[in-house]
Each structure stands twice: as structure tokens, then as C-alpha cells.
Design an enzyme around this catalytic site. Structure first.
Site, short mmCIF file in Angstrom:
data_model
loop_
_atom_site.label_atom_id
_atom_site.label_comp_id
_atom_site.label_asym_id
_atom_site.label_seq_id
_atom_site.Cartn_x
_atom_site.Cartn_y
_atom_site.Cartn_z
N ASP A 201 17.17 12.41 -3.43
CA ASP A 201 16.28 11.45 -4.04
C ASP A 201 16.53 11.61 -5.60
OD1 ASP A 201 14.82 13.71 -4.27
OD2 ASP A 201 13.01 12.83 -3.12
N HIS B 297 5.82 11.84 3.48
CA HIS B 297 6.92 11.04 3.09
C HIS B 297 8.09 12.15 3.33
CE1 HIS B 297 6.52 12.62 -1.25
NE2 HIS B 297 7.18 13.37 -0.75
O1 LIG Z 1 11.33 16.58 -3.86
C1 LIG Z 1 12.03 16.26 -2.80
O2 LIG Z 1 12.92 16.40 -2.64
C2 LIG Z 1 11.30 15.41 -1.92
O3 LIG Z 1 11.43 14.06 -2.79
C3 LIG Z 1 9.94 15.35 -1.55
O4 LIG Z 1 9.80 14.64 -0.48
C4 LIG Z 1 9.37 16.72 -1.23
O5 LIG Z 1 10.21 17.37 -0.48
C5 LIG Z 1 7.97 16.80 -0.56
O6 LIG Z 1 7.24 16.03 -1.65
C6 LIG Z 1 7.29 18.00 -0.61
O7 LIG Z 1 7.27 18.77 -1.74
P1 LIG Z 1 6.76 20.24 -1.95
O8 LIG Z 1 8.02 21.11 -1.11
O9 LIG Z 1 6.84 20.61 -3.49
O10 LIG Z 1 5.56 20.41 -1.15
#
Ligand SMILES: O=C(O)[C@H](O)[C@@H](O)[C@H](O)[C@H](O)COP(=O)(O)O
Length: 230
Positions: free
Chosen positions: A70, A131
Site C-alpha cells: 500500500d 483492515h
Molecule cells: O502499514 C501497512 O502496511 C498496512 O497499511 C497496515 O495495514 C498495518 O499493517 C496495520 O495498520 C497494522 O499496523 P501496526 O503493525 O503498526 O499495528
């Protein structure tokens, strides 16, 4: 084939070791593994452990392809908030990976994945709202690679990454369809604040309101620390 393997570790250090073991085993079994790579905080210690193993000559990632999960919209490569930059610094460079697929737009990304022959492994973190990447709720299992507005909840969780810098409000994400087509998925989850959403993802109904609940349709390994599960 689908199925869930739950691997609960005593703490975040052992979560990182277990995640590195899992990823390294897959790279050894298939040295040209194609991996969808999450950024975020949770996987970083595992990536650092993989980098240590590469530097020690214990692991060779030179034939791996790293695929971007992303990106924020309107962020240049030299912006500290670039998720491409974060993936390169934390995963691509320290693991000695030569091949990457960048997520620039849906048509380019889908063509690149087709040329690659699909994803072998998707490494994912779990958003506090369920998500995956920026597949924000509601995201059905066929949600495609697309641009979208980040939800207020994810703006708050992403703010933790950037200090004083504002979180961009738009993003592009690999679709649910891309994630669910990966041969294997690995969900890394740490911290008591993820407990409710982790249980919803693993045990609750499959629902677009918890995009991660669809991971049970894949061959899924969840590695979590004890406080995220107990
Ligand atoms: O950052 C990313 O690649 C993703 O966009 C996101 O989905 C992330 O994996 C989650 O939000 C958990 O984030 P944390 O690992 O920081 O809790």
C-alpha cells in the site's frame, strides 16, 4: 486449501523470532518466493531478524521478489512518510532483495502480478479496525486494488508512525482479491489493544466489516503475542 494455524508467543521478541523463522523457511523452500510486504510497526522486529540472518550468511534472499502492499497518495519518494521508502529501508535493502513490484496504479500492479505468476506469501499486519493494507471496512473479499479515503480510525493509528507530520488522507492498496489469492498469508499481531479485533478476525463471522476475517479462506498463519490473544 484453506486453514488457520495459530501460533501464540510469550512476547513481542519471540513473535519476531517465530515470524522470521516462518518467512525464512518459506524462502528456503522456494528461493524465488514472491512476498507481499506490510510496513507498520508489528513486522519490523521480524524484518530486522531476517536482515541479521542475511548478514550472518544464514539466509539468502537474493532471488526473492518484494511486492508493495500500500501507499499514501501524493507522497514523493523522498518524503519520510513514503511507504515504498519504508519497505525499501526495512525489507528490500537489508535483505539484499533485487526484485520489487511497486504499487503505482491498479492496472500496472495487476499486470506486474500476472507477470510474476501471483503471490506466494502475503505478510500482513492487523489494523485496529480489522483492515488489511488499506482495505478499510467495509471491504468485501473481491475488493480490487484501488485508491480510497483512509478512515478516521486508521488516520489515528497511522499518526503514531509520523510524529509531527500529518497523515495523508488518501491511499492506494493492493485489493482484497490480491491478498486472498496469495498461496499463503501470515498475519502478525502484537499488543492487548489488538485482542478484540484479532478474535473477531479469527473467530467471528466473515464480514466486510472486518476485512481480516476473510483471511480464513486462505492458508493462514497467525503469529501473535500472548496479550493479543489471551
Ligand atoms: O502499514 C501497512 O502496511 C498496512 O497499511 C497496515 O495495514 C498495518 O499493517 C496495520 O495498520 C497494522 O499496523 P501496526 O503493525 O503498526 O499495528
Amino acid at each position: 486449501m484453506s486453514g488457520v494455524t495459530l501460533n501464540i508467543q510469550p512476547d513481542t521478541g519471540q513473535l519476531a523470532q517465530a515470524a522470521a523463522d516462518h518467512i525464512a523457511a518459506q524462502i528456503r523452500a522456494k528461493p524465488d518466493l514472491s512476498i507481499l510486504v506490510a510496513t507498520g510497526n508489528t513486522p519490523m522486529p521480524a524484518y530486522a531478524e531476517l536482515a541479521r540472518r542475511v548478514a550472518a550468511g544464514e539466509l539468502d534472499c537474493s532471488r526473492v521478489t518484494a511486492v508493495q502492499l500500500d501507499e499514501y497518495l501524493g507522497v514523493s519518494d523522498d518524503d519520510p512518510r513514503s511507504l515504498w521508502g519504508w519497505m525499501v529501508r526495512s525489507f528490500v535493502e537489508p535483505l539484499g532483495i533485487a526484485r520489487t513490484v511497486r504499487l503505482e496504479n491498479p492496472a500496472q500492479f495487476e499486470a506486474a502480478l500476472q507477470q510474476l505468476g501471483g503471490l506466494d506469501l502475503a505478510i500482513l499486519g492487523l489494523g485496529p479496525n480489522g483492515h488489511l493494507g488499506f482495505n478499510e471496512p467495509p471491504s468485501p473479499p473481491d475488493a480490487p486494488t484501488r485508491t480510497l479515503e483512509i478512515t478516521p480510525e486508521s488516520l489515528v493509528s497511522n499518526a503514531a508512525y509520523w510524529g509531527e507530520l500529518a497523515v495523508p488522507t488518501g491511499a492506494i492498496t493492493a485489493g482484497m482479491d490480491v491478498i486472498l489469492a496469495a498461496c499463503q498469508t501470515l498475519l502478525l499481531v502484537g499488543g492487548a489493544h489488538k485482542r478484540d479485533i484479532l478474535h473477531a478476525a479469527v473467530e467471528g463471522p466473515e464480514t466486510p466489516e472486518v476485512p481480516a476475517s476473510f483471511l480464513r479462506r486462505t492458508t493462514l498463519t497467525v503469529i501473535a503475542d500472548r496479550v493479543a490473544w489471551a
